[in-house]
Enzyme design. Structure first.
Site, PDB file in Angstrom:
ATOM      1  N   GLU A 133       3.656   2.794   5.774  1.00  0.00           N
ATOM      2  CA  GLU A 133       2.616   3.424   6.589  1.00  0.00           C
ATOM      3  C   GLU A 133       2.981   3.439   8.079  1.00  0.00           C
ATOM      4  OE1 GLU A 133      -1.353   2.711   3.897  1.00  0.00           O
ATOM      5  OE2 GLU A 133      -0.907   1.209   5.415  1.00  0.00           O
ATOM      6  N   GLU A 136      -0.530   5.396  -2.876  1.00  0.00           N
ATOM      7  CA  GLU A 136      -1.751   4.585  -2.881  1.00  0.00           C
ATOM      8  C   GLU A 136      -2.953   5.485  -3.103  1.00  0.00           C
ATOM      9  OE1 GLU A 136      -2.330   1.870   0.346  1.00  0.00           O
ATOM     10  OE2 GLU A 136      -0.312   1.003   0.183  1.00  0.00           O
TER      11      GLU A 136
END
EC number: 3.2.1.23
Length: 731
Positions: A185, A254
């Site tokens: 991320e 995710e």
């Protein structure tokens, strides 16, 4: 799925542990624009996150088997650097951190692995997975084009990769690992760092690829991932996502099955109808890899929760709950979804969809694998109204906010909003196991500063002093009051104010407790203010600053302050205000009970505990309690009911089950409609109740008789009402 694919899966999973001659079966893992390619065959891969330190080794096989039974192909896990290297060059791969055992278990069950090495993990994990000692490497700057950081990151990544190679765990060696992730991320950080961030990303990609694992590497939430790294999406929905190159597959690393909880917050719930709808929207837009974050959330044992203020429970409203029980209808509804998707796999990976409008809010995505095969996804995006549509000259009714899957373009085998699975009702029931031999040990406030202390002018940042060896740091100083002060002759008491950078403080003056103050995850900083009764002459001010998990996300969070680093002052004196911030302070790390190792089954018995009925009568702050209990009969999961306590930590037989806090949830717990875009504040529960009342006690930590429970209570609680309960699920 065709016969060839079935045989391929059997070869890659069941025969990888068999020797053929002197070599093991090897699998070729590549990718193209449609999918991950395993031994020449494109695959729709369904994955679920299970983090090995958030459960126990004794739970792993059952969790992974349930994941397989739920229709998953892959188990996804981060690698937790701070758990594996607690001090430089000292490694831990035992117990809950036995990564090799975990991956072997996945392999034996017959699933693939996506190993997300990071080594930054975020994950609501303490310090984002970084060891705290890393902060003190000279000249370091986390996650940037910084020599010291890159050297440390590369060293740990190489160690993990080499360990996997030594056990022949990569699919290129015949093992279960088909994907690995570097970084995590980084997109938001990249925007802040600019060119230096691009240099770092390019370096990380080159470093990872150079390790020659023989499997593809992934970067999630990083649009700038350089070739051959696959960039992937994280979020509640990812149908909008497009890879940064046309020859990369569309991956959702995710798919958030729920959301985390924080002390004082409500419990977020994500309706399975909406989660399933998000999955079908992704698949019909060409997605071929989906990972549920989380599939089993587990428990933040010890002091591993980050945030700060993240609860010990990391249930995440996942299909398998914190205790290892399937959560219905989420588990079975997703299982049925997976079965429907697998029926369509050949067409999905062989063609691009032909999209046809069926109405203002409705459309059809049609896939064909040739030879007359036809797969259709019929979707209704309206948030309130069902729709009647005509497709292939047949009539279909689509509930609001849903997709119907037609593996033959005629018959509906699954609709995301039509739930047939029974709802499970979970209860915490009495276990029949009672606490006995209760003892109490009181922290002696008056003696703090007498041992193991340092002194300094001014206020020091907490983690710089504790190095996170304890949640607790005492700030102690003395202030003299003239006998002529008006408050000593019946006037108004002066007010003590304390400004803290987080996360909590308990205030004592001359041994008397004057109260506490707390921050929140959104605003760590807070202030304490209260009138205090001072005496003429010397007055001792003792402030116990408390960390509730270190930050795990944010720009250079390693530089964020914790502890009392603002102002400490007395207001309302005859001479005005008195600033205490710059005078001499004494610092003591941790509690006396920690230094005495009261949590240890061997050391606890040597302390001078108050026993009998007197042990249960005190509700003062900073108190240790111990008690014994026998393991409950049966095999149901076990928990502690700590509703009667305040805030602190708990241990069973020397092992920490985590922080507890009866912080009451504030939020909006109205009705929850599955339809419409989901966000973490949409479907809340638990308003007006403690965010977390029950605390998981793994069965494997218990012995048949005489289990030692130790509690450290910061605020004051009633230990006589603490109980051992069992978790029972009824469908």
């Amino acid at each position: 799925m065709g016969t060839i694919l079935v045989l391929t899966k059997i070869l890659c999973f069941l025969l990888t542990t068999m020797l053929i001659g002197s070599a093991m079966i090897q699998c070729s893992i590549t990718y193209d624009k449609k999918a991950i390619v395993i031994n020449g065959h494109r695959r729709i891969l369904l994955s679920g996150s299970i983090h090995y330190p958030r459960s126990t080794p004794e739970m792993w096989e059952d969790l992974i088997k349930k994941a397989k039974d739920g229709g998953l192909d892959v188990i996804d896990t981060y690698v937790f650097w701070n758990g594996h290297e607690p001090s430089p060059g000292t490694y831990n791969f035992k117990g809950r951190y036995d990564l090799v055992r975990f991956i072997k278990t996945v392999q034996e069950v017959g699933l693939y692995v996506h190993l997300r090495i990071g080594p930054y993990v975020c994950a609501e994990w303490n310090f984002g997975g970084f060891p705290v000692w890393l902060k003190y490497v000279p000249g370091i700057s986390f996650r940037s084009d910084n020599g010291p950081f890159k050297a440390a990151m590369q060293g740990f990544t190489q160690k993990i990769v080499q360990m996997m190679k030594d056990h022949r765990f990569f699919a290129s060696q015949g093992g279960p690992i088909i994907l690995s992730q570097i970084e995590n991320e980084f997109g938001p950080e990249l925007k802040a760092l600019g060119p230096a961030g691009h240099s770092y990303v390019n370096w990380a990609a080159k470093m990872a690829v150079g390790l020659n694992t023989g499997v593809p590497w992934v970067m999630c939430k990083e649009d700038d991932a350089p070739d051959p790294i696959i960039n992937a999406c994280n979020g509640f929905y990812c149908d909008y996502f497009t890879p940064n190159k046309p020859y990369k597959p569309k991956m959702w690393t995710e798919a958030w099955s729920g959301w985390f909880t924080e002390f004082g917050g409500t419990i977020p719930k994500r309706p399975v109808e909406d989660l399933a709808f998000g999955v079908t929207r992704f698949i019909q837009k060409g997605g071929s890899y989906i990972n549920y974050y989380m599939y089993h959330g587990g428990t933040n044992f010890g002091r591993t929760a980050g945030g700060p203020f993240i609860t010990t429970s990391y249930d995440y409203d996942a299909p398998i709950d914190e205790y290892g029980l399937v959560q219905e209808p989420k588990y079975s509804h997703l299982k049925q979804l997976h079965q429907a998707i697998k029926q369509c796999e050949s067409a999905l990976v062989s063609s691009d969809p032909k999209v046809t409008k069926l109405g203002n809010y409705e459309d059809a995505h049609v896939f064909s694998a040739g030879k007359g095969s036809c797969v259709a996804f019929l979707s209704n995006y309206h948030m309130n109204a069902p729709a009647k549509v005509v497709f292939n000259n047949q009539h279909y009714t689509l509930p609001a906010w849903s997709t119907s899957i037609l593996p033959d373009c005629r018959n509906v085998v699954f609709n995301t909003a039509t739930v047939v699975a029974k709802t499970s009702h979970v209860q915490m029931v009495p276990s029949g196991s009672i606490l006995y031999s209760v003892g109490r040990y009181d922290e002696d406030i008056a003696t703090y500063g007498d041992r193991g202390t340092i002194t300094a002018l001014g206020l020091l940042e907490q983690i710089n002093v504790t190095r996170d060896t304890s949640d607790y740091l005492w700030y102690i100083t003395s202030v003299d009051m003239k006998a002529s002060e008006s408050f000593l002759r019946g006037g108004k008491w002066p007010t003590l104010t304390v400004d803290s950078a987080g996360h909590a403080v308990h205030v004592f003056v001359n041994g008397h407790f004057y109260g506490s103050a707390f921050g929140t995850r959104e605003n760590r900083r807070f202030s304490f203010s209260a009138p205090v009764n001072l005496r003429g002459g010397a007055n001792r001010i003792a402030l116990l600053s408390v960390a509730v998990g270190l930050p795990n996300v944010g720009p250079h969070f390693e530089t964020w302050a914790t502890g009392i680093v603002g102002s400490v002052a007395l207001h309302g004196l005859d001479g005005g205000n008195k600033d205490l911030s710059r005078q001499k302070w004494t610092y003591q790390v941790g509690l006396r009970g920690e230094a005495m190792n009261l949590i240890s089954p061997t050391e606890a018995s040597s302390a001078d505990w108050i026993k009998g009925s007197l042990a249960k009568q005190n509700t003062q702050p900073l108190t240790w309690y111990k008690a014994f209990f026998d393991a409950p009969r049966g095999n149901e999961p076990v928990a502690l009911d700590l509703r009667s306590m305040g805030k602190g930590q708990a241990w069973i037989n020397g092992q920490s089950i985590g922080r507890y806090w009866m912080a009451f949830a504030k939020g909006n717990c109205g009705s929850c409609n599955y339809a419409g875009t989901y966000r973490e504040a949409k479907c809340q529960s638990g308003c007006g109740e403690p965010t977390q009342r029950w605390y998981h006690v793994p069965r494997s930590w218990l012995k048949p008789r005489g289990n030692l429970l130790v509690l450290f209570e910061e605020l004051g609680g009633d230990v006589s009402k603490v109980s051992v309960v069992k978790r029972s699920s009824v469908h």
